[in-house]
Design an enzyme around this catalytic site. Structure first.
Site, PDB file in Angstrom:
ATOM      1  N   HIS A  86      38.947  43.156  32.744  1.00  0.00           N
ATOM      2  CA  HIS A  86      39.483  42.329  33.818  1.00  0.00           C
ATOM      3  C   HIS A  86      40.987  42.567  33.959  1.00  0.00           C
ATOM      4  O   HIS A  86      41.603  43.230  33.133  1.00  0.00           O
ATOM      5  CB  HIS A  86      39.223  40.844  33.554  1.00  0.00           C
ATOM      6  N   LYS A  96      44.038  37.457  33.259  1.00  0.00           N
ATOM      7  CA  LYS A  96      42.907  36.655  32.774  1.00  0.00           C
ATOM      8  C   LYS A  96      43.218  36.125  31.375  1.00  0.00           C
ATOM      9  O   LYS A  96      43.686  36.875  30.511  1.00  0.00           O
ATOM     10  CB  LYS A  96      41.626  37.483  32.758  1.00  0.00           C
TER      11      LYS A  96
END
Length: 270
Positions: free
Chosen positions: A157, A161
């Site tokens: 990600h 995050k």
């Protein structure tokens, strides 16, 4: 049929903006209120303009009770503490609550389940993409059919995050564990470093990557003697999660109070 009035929690974030856009594109839904955390730079802005649309004449606010008054549905991609609090308020009002928040602890999940029993209709999922839900269903079947194959889950990600493994990776891990009829909690391996010794048979491994602007890449590897199967999903735009949440909202509006998942929304339990 009257449009369902939707409150977007976390409206000041990228996911919140995507959800606002999805609501305007979904027949049967209308933006009722937009919430964000105290101190957010988005407060008092028009939610439509913030999301890159025309003015919707809905100002982003931090007043939860005012936002929920007269609402039908809350779509909530925020933080565990906020989602737990919203679940209790949704239950008190008998609202539909769509939760895409990740990083929840066991205690958080227990509190959300209690709110469902108290009167909220909750759909909670680590991923609202249609493709990811179908992938999890395939992983469950593959894990059951290839019972002696090693399972590894790789996810990547963006660099902002804050939780790991991702909710989607855990969703896939739970699917694999369900296929094997084991507990993910007691069979997952989250960290490998140093002299770890041989891989423990039956474990489900996780590897986490973070960098750049990656929306979400996930791979499930089933490695057996002389062969390897890879099942994967790549998210290219947050709109897939927003449209899935809108679909879940419409579905949940026709259900009794309880705790549901996207597997229920798609009818994959049937």
């Amino acid at each position: 049929m009257a449009e369902l009035k939707v409150v977007v929690a976390g409206a000041g974030g990228r996911m919140g903006a995507a959800i606002i856009r999805a609501i305007t594109q979904t027949a049967g839904l209308a933006l009722h209120a937009a919430l964000d955390r105290p101190g957010s730079a988005a407060l008092a802005q028009d939610a439509g303009l913030f999301a890159g649309l025309g003015a919707l004449h809905v100002a982003i606010t931090e007043d939860i009770d005012a936002a929920l008054a007269g609402a039908d549905i809350v779509i909530d991609f925020t933080a565990p503490e906020a989602s737990v609090a919203l679940a209790a308020k949704a239950a008190a009002r008998g609202l539909v609550h769509i939760i895409g928040t990740t990083g929840c602890s066991e205690a958080d999940d227990a509190a959300i389940a209690a709110s469902a029993r108290a009167g909220a209709c909750i759909v909670k999922s680590g991923n609202f993409s249609m493709g990811m839900v179908v992938l999890a269903n395939l992983v469950e079947k593959a894990a059951a059919a290839l019972a002696d194959y090693d399972i590894e889950i790789l996810e990547m990600h963006h660099n902002r995050k804050v939780d790991a493994p991702s909710g989607s990776a855990l969703l896939l891990g739970e699917a694999a564990a369900k296929g094997r009829e084991i507990s993910l909690k007691t069979h997952s391996v989250r960290v490998r470093d140093g002299h770890t010794g041989p891989r423990e048979a039956g474990s489900i491994g996780f590897a986490t990557l973070r960098g750049g602007t990656v929306v979400g890449d996930h791979s499930v590897i089933l490695a057996g003697p002389g062969e390897r199967i890879e099942l994967g999903h790549r998210a290219e735009d947050r709109s897939i999660f927003a449209s899935g949440a809108a679909r879940a909202a419409l579905w949940a509006s026709q259900q009794p109070p309880g705790l549901y998942s996207m597997v229920d929304v798609l009818g994959l339990n049937d």
